[in-house]
Design a protein around this motif. Sequence first.
Motif, PDB file in Angstrom:
ATOM      1  N   ARG A 192       0.837  -1.211   0.000  1.00  0.00           N
ATOM      2  CA  ARG A 192       0.000   0.000   0.000  1.00  0.00           C
ATOM      3  C   ARG A 192       0.871   1.260   0.000  1.00  0.00           C
ATOM      4  NH1 ARG A 192      -5.209  -0.882   0.210  1.00  0.00           N
ATOM      5  NH2 ARG A 192      -5.722   1.242   0.820  1.00  0.00           N
ATOM      6  N   ALA A 193       1.940   1.246   0.781  1.00  0.00           N
ATOM      7  CA  ALA A 193       2.859   2.389   0.805  1.00  0.00           C
ATOM      8  C   ALA A 193       3.531   2.559  -0.555  1.00  0.00           C
ATOM      9  CB  ALA A 193       3.906   2.200   1.909  1.00  0.00           C
ATOM     10  N   ASN A 194       3.893   1.462  -1.180  1.00  0.00           N
ATOM     11  CA  ASN A 194       4.511   1.492  -2.507  1.00  0.00           C
ATOM     12  C   ASN A 194       3.564   2.155  -3.511  1.00  0.00           C
ATOM     13  OD1 ASN A 194       6.811   0.565  -4.169  1.00  0.00           O
ATOM     14  ND2 ASN A 194       5.274  -0.737  -5.149  1.00  0.00           N
ATOM     15  N   HIS A 195       2.292   1.790  -3.436  1.00  0.00           N
ATOM     16  CA  HIS A 195       1.296   2.385  -4.327  1.00  0.00           C
ATOM     17  C   HIS A 195       1.166   3.888  -4.059  1.00  0.00           C
ATOM     18  CE1 HIS A 195      -2.729   3.488  -5.773  1.00  0.00           C
ATOM     19  NE2 HIS A 195      -2.457   2.642  -6.740  1.00  0.00           N
ATOM     20  N   ALA A 196       1.130   4.272  -2.790  1.00  0.00           N
ATOM     21  CA  ALA A 196       1.013   5.695  -2.436  1.00  0.00           C
ATOM     22  C   ALA A 196       2.203   6.492  -2.971  1.00  0.00           C
ATOM     23  CB  ALA A 196       0.904   5.850  -0.924  1.00  0.00           C
ATOM     24  N   LEU A 197       3.404   5.953  -2.864  1.00  0.00           N
ATOM     25  CA  LEU A 197       4.592   6.635  -3.401  1.00  0.00           C
ATOM     26  C   LEU A 197       4.502   6.784  -4.914  1.00  0.00           C
ATOM     27  CD1 LEU A 197       7.341   4.940  -1.215  1.00  0.00           C
ATOM     28  CD2 LEU A 197       6.623   7.347  -1.133  1.00  0.00           C
ATOM     29  N   MET A 198       4.021   5.750  -5.568  1.00  0.00           N
ATOM     30  CA  MET A 198       3.870   5.809  -7.024  1.00  0.00           C
ATOM     31  C   MET A 198       2.867   6.892  -7.423  1.00  0.00           C
ATOM     32  SD  MET A 198       2.683   2.817  -9.592  1.00  0.00           S
ATOM     33  CE  MET A 198       2.035   3.247 -11.191  1.00  0.00           C
ATOM     34  N   MET A 199       1.762   6.959  -6.718  1.00  0.00           N
ATOM     35  CA  MET A 199       0.745   7.956  -7.044  1.00  0.00           C
ATOM     36  C   MET A 199       1.259   9.371  -6.767  1.00  0.00           C
ATOM     37  SD  MET A 199      -1.566   6.172  -8.422  1.00  0.00           S
ATOM     38  CE  MET A 199      -2.837   7.405  -8.654  1.00  0.00           C
ATOM     39  N   ARG A 200       1.999   9.555  -5.689  1.00  0.00           N
ATOM     40  CA  ARG A 200       2.559  10.876  -5.373  1.00  0.00           C
ATOM     41  C   ARG A 200       3.517  11.318  -6.481  1.00  0.00           C
ATOM     42  NH1 ARG A 200       4.685  10.117  -0.128  1.00  0.00           N
ATOM     43  NH2 ARG A 200       2.512   9.893   0.438  1.00  0.00           N
ATOM     44  N   ALA A 201       4.360  10.401  -6.935  1.00  0.00           N
ATOM     45  CA  ALA A 201       5.303  10.727  -8.011  1.00  0.00           C
ATOM     46  C   ALA A 201       4.556  11.017  -9.313  1.00  0.00           C
ATOM     47  CB  ALA A 201       6.292   9.580  -8.209  1.00  0.00           C
ATOM     48  N   GLY A 202       3.470  10.301  -9.554  1.00  0.00           N
ATOM     49  CA  GLY A 202       2.676  10.548 -10.754  1.00  0.00           C
ATOM     50  C   GLY A 202       2.062  11.935 -10.748  1.00  0.00           C
ATOM     51  N   ARG A 203       1.534  12.355  -9.606  1.00  0.00           N
ATOM     52  CA  ARG A 203       0.947  13.691  -9.500  1.00  0.00           C
ATOM     53  C   ARG A 203       2.005  14.768  -9.742  1.00  0.00           C
ATOM     54  NH1 ARG A 203       1.074  17.872  -7.040  1.00  0.00           N
ATOM     55  NH2 ARG A 203       2.362  17.110  -5.349  1.00  0.00           N
ATOM     56  N   ARG A 204       3.152  14.610  -9.125  1.00  0.00           N
ATOM     57  CA  ARG A 204       4.236  15.587  -9.335  1.00  0.00           C
ATOM     58  C   ARG A 204       4.663  15.614 -10.797  1.00  0.00           C
ATOM     59  NH1 ARG A 204       6.440  13.470  -4.457  1.00  0.00           N
ATOM     60  NH2 ARG A 204       7.862  12.264  -5.726  1.00  0.00           N
ATOM     61  N   GLY A 205       4.795  14.442 -11.396  1.00  0.00           N
ATOM     62  CA  GLY A 205       5.220  14.363 -12.790  1.00  0.00           C
ATOM     63  C   GLY A 205       4.207  14.973 -13.738  1.00  0.00           C
ATOM     64  N   LEU A 206       2.930  14.700 -13.508  1.00  0.00           N
ATOM     65  CA  LEU A 206       1.897  15.268 -14.377  1.00  0.00           C
ATOM     66  C   LEU A 206       1.837  16.783 -14.207  1.00  0.00           C
ATOM     67  CD1 LEU A 206      -0.304  15.012 -16.461  1.00  0.00           C
ATOM     68  CD2 LEU A 206      -1.911  14.436 -14.623  1.00  0.00           C
ATOM     69  N   ALA A 207       1.956  17.273 -12.981  1.00  0.00           N
ATOM     70  CA  ALA A 207       1.939  18.727 -12.752  1.00  0.00           C
ATOM     71  C   ALA A 207       3.085  19.397 -13.514  1.00  0.00           C
ATOM     72  CB  ALA A 207       2.026  19.027 -11.259  1.00  0.00           C
ATOM     73  N   ALA A 208       4.273  18.828 -13.446  1.00  0.00           N
ATOM     74  CA  ALA A 208       5.422  19.393 -14.161  1.00  0.00           C
ATOM     75  C   ALA A 208       5.210  19.303 -15.671  1.00  0.00           C
ATOM     76  CB  ALA A 208       6.701  18.659 -13.762  1.00  0.00           C
ATOM     77  N   HIS A 209       4.685  18.201 -16.134  1.00  0.00           N
ATOM     78  CA  HIS A 209       4.411  18.008 -17.558  1.00  0.00           C
ATOM     79  C   HIS A 209       3.419  19.057 -18.058  1.00  0.00           C
ATOM     80  CE1 HIS A 209       3.475  15.896 -21.294  1.00  0.00           C
ATOM     81  NE2 HIS A 209       2.198  15.936 -20.967  1.00  0.00           N
ATOM     82  N   LEU A 210       2.366  19.284 -17.304  1.00  0.00           N
ATOM     83  CA  LEU A 210       1.347  20.263 -17.697  1.00  0.00           C
ATOM     84  C   LEU A 210       1.908  21.681 -17.665  1.00  0.00           C
ATOM     85  CD1 LEU A 210      -1.666  18.666 -15.824  1.00  0.00           C
ATOM     86  CD2 LEU A 210      -1.360  18.776 -18.317  1.00  0.00           C
ATOM     87  N   ARG A 211       2.734  22.000 -16.683  1.00  0.00           N
ATOM     88  CA  ARG A 211       3.384  23.320 -16.651  1.00  0.00           C
ATOM     89  C   ARG A 211       4.259  23.510 -17.875  1.00  0.00           C
ATOM     90  NH1 ARG A 211       4.180  22.167 -11.265  1.00  0.00           N
ATOM     91  NH2 ARG A 211       6.329  21.553 -11.663  1.00  0.00           N
ATOM     92  N   GLY A 212       5.001  22.475 -18.238  1.00  0.00           N
ATOM     93  CA  GLY A 212       5.867  22.531 -19.413  1.00  0.00           C
ATOM     94  C   GLY A 212       5.084  22.735 -20.686  1.00  0.00           C
ATOM     95  N   ASN A 213       3.936  22.082 -20.812  1.00  0.00           N
ATOM     96  CA  ASN A 213       3.098  22.246 -21.994  1.00  0.00           C
ATOM     97  C   ASN A 213       2.586  23.674 -22.112  1.00  0.00           C
ATOM     98  OD1 ASN A 213       3.425  19.624 -22.790  1.00  0.00           O
ATOM     99  ND2 ASN A 213       1.397  18.943 -22.143  1.00  0.00           N
ATOM    100  N   ARG A 214       2.171  24.284 -20.990  1.00  0.00           N
ATOM    101  CA  ARG A 214       1.670  25.658 -21.028  1.00  0.00           C
ATOM    102  C   ARG A 214       2.792  26.638 -21.332  1.00  0.00           C
ATOM    103  NH1 ARG A 214      -0.907  23.962 -16.583  1.00  0.00           N
ATOM    104  NH2 ARG A 214       0.194  25.313 -15.153  1.00  0.00           N
ATOM    105  N   GLU A 215       3.996  26.386 -20.814  1.00  0.00           N
ATOM    106  CA  GLU A 215       5.119  27.286 -21.057  1.00  0.00           C
ATOM    107  C   GLU A 215       5.594  27.203 -22.501  1.00  0.00           C
ATOM    108  OE1 GLU A 215       7.830  26.106 -18.000  1.00  0.00           O
ATOM    109  OE2 GLU A 215       6.542  26.903 -16.409  1.00  0.00           O
TER     110      GLU A 215
END
Length: 156
Positions: free
Chosen positions: A131-154
């Motif tokens: 369960r902790a492994n899944h939570a870490l994966m989801m946290r990294a996914g959110r950070r990665g998507l946020a950065a990806h979306l910022r990059g697309n707008r820039e």
Amino acid sequence: MDWTHYRFRSLWILAAPPDDVYAALADPERYPRWWPQVREVTRVDESKGVIRIRSVLPYDLVLTAREVRRDREAGVLEIAMTGDMDGWARWTVTADGTDDGPGTRAQYDQEVHVTKPLLRRFAVPGRPVFRANHALMMRAGRRGLAAHLRGNREAV
């Protein structure tokens, strides 16, 4: 209790318009570009692909994902999966605007039954770690998507 059965829910609040978030989540072949734990996505046909995932723990999960629902109007993306886990996963994308501009709420729901023999063998003692492994994966996914979306707008 079935120790190989899991239900997960994650909520990502993103500072991007819902259409941008939906478009990124609807393009799983690009997930490896922004989600470090999604190592590989190989399209099989128009509605099916094979996904290889690896988080902190030293094992890969390989899944065949089949699109069940793609409804841009409702903001829903849903798959059925088989392989090392059998079950389903769903993204629900909705507007979550603030005074700072458009925002998005992306809710991830998943219900799976683990079939990978190694994970089944360690189902009881390993459950908190899985369960902790899944939570870490989801946290990294959110950070990665946020950065990806910022990059697309820039880049626009």
